[in-house]
Scaffold this motif. Structure first.
Motif, PDB file in Angstrom:
ATOM      1  N   UNK A 120       0.608  -1.277  -0.197  1.00  0.00           N
ATOM      2  CA  UNK A 120      -0.346   0.502  -0.016  1.00  0.00           C
ATOM      3  C   UNK A 120       0.766   1.182  -0.095  1.00  0.00           C
ATOM      4  N   UNK A 121       1.325   1.298  -1.148  1.00  0.00           N
ATOM      5  CA  UNK A 121       2.251   2.951  -1.132  1.00  0.00           C
ATOM      6  C   UNK A 121       1.808   3.920  -1.306  1.00  0.00           C
ATOM      7  N   UNK A 122       2.734   5.042  -1.188  1.00  0.00           N
ATOM      8  CA  UNK A 122       2.451   6.191  -0.813  1.00  0.00           C
ATOM      9  C   UNK A 122       2.595   6.673  -2.551  1.00  0.00           C
ATOM     10  N   UNK A 123       1.996   7.551  -3.123  1.00  0.00           N
ATOM     11  CA  UNK A 123       0.713   8.022  -2.559  1.00  0.00           C
ATOM     12  C   UNK A 123      -0.436   6.893  -2.521  1.00  0.00           C
ATOM     13  N   UNK A 124      -1.996   7.060  -1.481  1.00  0.00           N
ATOM     14  CA  UNK A 124      -2.710   6.321  -1.536  1.00  0.00           C
ATOM     15  C   UNK A 124      -3.491   6.269  -2.388  1.00  0.00           C
ATOM     16  N   UNK A 125      -3.623   5.238  -3.511  1.00  0.00           N
ATOM     17  CA  UNK A 125      -4.585   5.593  -4.421  1.00  0.00           C
ATOM     18  C   UNK A 125      -4.915   4.376  -4.954  1.00  0.00           C
ATOM     19  N   UNK A 126      -5.721   4.017  -5.777  1.00  0.00           N
ATOM     20  CA  UNK A 126      -6.879   2.963  -5.607  1.00  0.00           C
ATOM     21  C   UNK A 126      -5.580   1.767  -6.654  1.00  0.00           C
ATOM     22  N   UNK A 127      -5.312   2.043  -7.619  1.00  0.00           N
ATOM     23  CA  UNK A 127      -3.718   1.665  -8.610  1.00  0.00           C
ATOM     24  C   UNK A 127      -2.883   1.779  -7.437  1.00  0.00           C
ATOM     25  N   UNK A 147       3.251  -8.318  -5.055  1.00  0.00           N
ATOM     26  CA  UNK A 147       2.953  -6.918  -4.498  1.00  0.00           C
ATOM     27  C   UNK A 147       4.012  -5.619  -3.942  1.00  0.00           C
ATOM     28  N   UNK A 148       4.530  -5.868  -3.603  1.00  0.00           N
ATOM     29  CA  UNK A 148       5.903  -4.742  -2.985  1.00  0.00           C
ATOM     30  C   UNK A 148       6.904  -3.717  -4.439  1.00  0.00           C
ATOM     31  N   UNK A 149       6.092  -2.581  -4.310  1.00  0.00           N
ATOM     32  CA  UNK A 149       6.946  -1.484  -5.010  1.00  0.00           C
ATOM     33  C   UNK A 149       7.895  -1.157  -4.273  1.00  0.00           C
ATOM     34  N   UNK A 150       9.382  -1.522  -4.477  1.00  0.00           N
ATOM     35  CA  UNK A 150      10.476  -1.338  -4.185  1.00  0.00           C
ATOM     36  C   UNK A 150      10.751   0.848  -3.816  1.00  0.00           C
ATOM     37  N   UNK A 151      10.359   0.956  -4.766  1.00  0.00           N
ATOM     38  CA  UNK A 151       9.939   2.622  -4.849  1.00  0.00           C
ATOM     39  C   UNK A 151       9.621   3.485  -3.369  1.00  0.00           C
ATOM     40  N   UNK A 152       8.762   2.517  -2.970  1.00  0.00           N
ATOM     41  CA  UNK A 152       7.205   3.249  -2.278  1.00  0.00           C
ATOM     42  C   UNK A 152       8.574   4.020  -1.122  1.00  0.00           C
ATOM     43  N   UNK A 153       7.387   5.485  -0.971  1.00  0.00           N
ATOM     44  CA  UNK A 153       8.966   6.718  -0.243  1.00  0.00           C
ATOM     45  C   UNK A 153       8.691   6.226   1.135  1.00  0.00           C
TER      46      UNK A 153
END
Length: 429
Positions: A120-127, A147-153
């Motif tokens: 559930x990375x930032x920004x918190x949007x449905x995508x 599901x992990x996005x490594x670039x999540x700030x």
């Protein structure tokens, strides 16, 4: 004469057929069984420590994370690891750069045992909403790492503001069985494999209570009640036991990703992390775990753990909790800020977690709040013990990251163990 020849020929054909069948069976017996012989680690860690100069921190007050406090301590860092911890007499090799840490406090990196960063990375949007596979009440086949996005700030904020060096990423709690978790190093990386903590076992997310029954009852399907929650769980564990039996006997020939995960739980290879708020439900889950032969590693959120601290202590189950969240839904209404202190006082395992992209940035402050609330009710817990809520307990008991003793050789007998709680001084209760 001709009859005897025909009989002999038939006997020879029969023997040949038997031999042929035996050969086929032998060949089949030697053939790999795809359900039992497969790569159990298809997405291995590729983590490598970043280059760093050997460094000695000298003169600090050191909390070693295992319940000890060292005044005028020394910490040796090399190749991305803590090499040794000791007092002022700890030998510092000549190639180490010295940093004067007098007047400062040094602790191990903080571990968050319950996070959804990356999923559930930032920004918190449905995508970006990739933490709940809310299409079936049991989805043991999904893996949070996919599901992990490594670039999540959020990862950078957790490190810079909160000192988080490792964290467990769990699927959400929409499902009774939400899938596998993954333990990550909090390092900049292009791939999730480069963040995976080497050697950390997988976890398995389960959830009881309001969330599953609300999600699926609203769709007109089981579970819509707490008894439905348990019925679906028990039926799924029965299937998992049968799958494990057939696989062990060599009779299971096709792979099933969900059943592989559940079989791993039953074998003790995958650790159960169970979202659960109410004490009565936690007690029922412990009974269900005994019924099917698995172990609950930790109850998460667990706002009513203080009601059954003795049961959790005896079952060697940790409570991964907030300092003072309560009342935001009915099953959290009996949450109290003294939860951690009462659990510690009962000799049970305490972990302070976040479950929140903002809270992960101040877990040390959350632990201090819980410590203060305990003190106000007469339970005095030393700072060095509180640090185990963020380090040792989360490492050994929450994610099973190996937490080795980092004491100097002269104190090498001091070894950190899971599920041990430092004694509170007499008269402090």
């Amino acid at each position: 004469m001709r009859g005897r020849q025909i009989a002999a020929a038939c006997a020879a054909l029969a023997l040949a057929a038997c031999a042929s069948r035996g050969g086929t069976e032998a060949k089949s017996a030697n053939k790999p069984n795809p359900a039992a012989e497969f790569d159990r680690n298809p997405y291995p860690s590729t983590y490598r420590a970043y280059p760093a100069a050997p460094t000695a921190l000298v003169g600090a007050t050191v909390f070693d994370g295992a319940g000890d406090r060292i005044e005028n301590g020394t910490v040796l860092l090399r190749d991305g690891k803590v090499e040794a911890v000791g007092g002022a007499d700890l030998t510092i090799p000549a190639d180490y750069a010295r940093l004067d840490a007098a007047g400062k406090f040094v602790t191990p990196g903080i571990i968050d045992v319950h996070s959804h960063l990356g999923d559930y990375p930032s920004p918190s949007v449905s995508a970006h909403s990739d933490g709940n596979e809310a299409t079936d009440p049991t989805t043991p086949n999904v893996w949070a790492e996919h599901s992990v996005w490594p670039q999540d700030p959020g990862f950078t904020r957790a490190m810079a503001n909160g000192g988080i060096t490792a964290l467990q990423i769990l699927p959400g709690s929409a499902n009774l069985m939400g899938g596998r978790s993954v333990t990550l190093k909090n390092v900049p990386a292009r791939t999730v494999q480069a963040m995976k903590f080497p050697g950390a076992p997988y976890g398995f997310k389960m959830a009881c209570g309001e969330n599953p029954k609300r999600n699926y009852g609203g769709k007109g399907r089981i579970p819509s009640t707490r008894m439905g929650n348990f019925a679906v769980n028990r039926a799924t564990w029965i299937k998992a036991q049968e799958y494990a039996r057939k696989r062990k006997a060599g009779k299971q020939e096709t792979r099933d990703l969900g059943m592989e995960t559940l079989a791993g739980v039953l074998a003790g290879e995958i650790l159960v992390h169970n979202h659960c708020y109410r004490a009565d439900e936690m007690a029922l889950v412990l009974d269900m775990a005994r019924e099917f032969g698995y172990k609950v590693t930790a109850f998460h959120h667990a706002v009513e753990s203080y009601k059954i601290g003795d049961l959790l202590r005896d079952a060697n189950v940790c409570s991964a909790i907030w300092a003072d969240w309560w009342g935001f839904k009915m099953e959290s209404y009996d949450g109290i800020p003294e939860n951690a202190g009462l659990l510690q006082n009962a000799g049970a395992c305490v972990i302070i977690h976040s479950d929140d992209a903002n809270g992960i940035q101040r877990l040390n402050q959350e632990a201090a709040k819980a410590q203060g609330d305990a003190r106000r009710m007469g339970i005095v817990i030393p700072d060095e013990t509180v640090m185990t809520w963020l380090t040792l307990n989360a490492a050994c008991c929450g994610t099973a990251i190996r937490y080795r003793s980092i004491r100097a050789p002269r104190k090498s007998g001091s070894t950190a163990r899971c599920f041990t709680t430092p004694t509170i001084p007499s008269g402090a209760r």
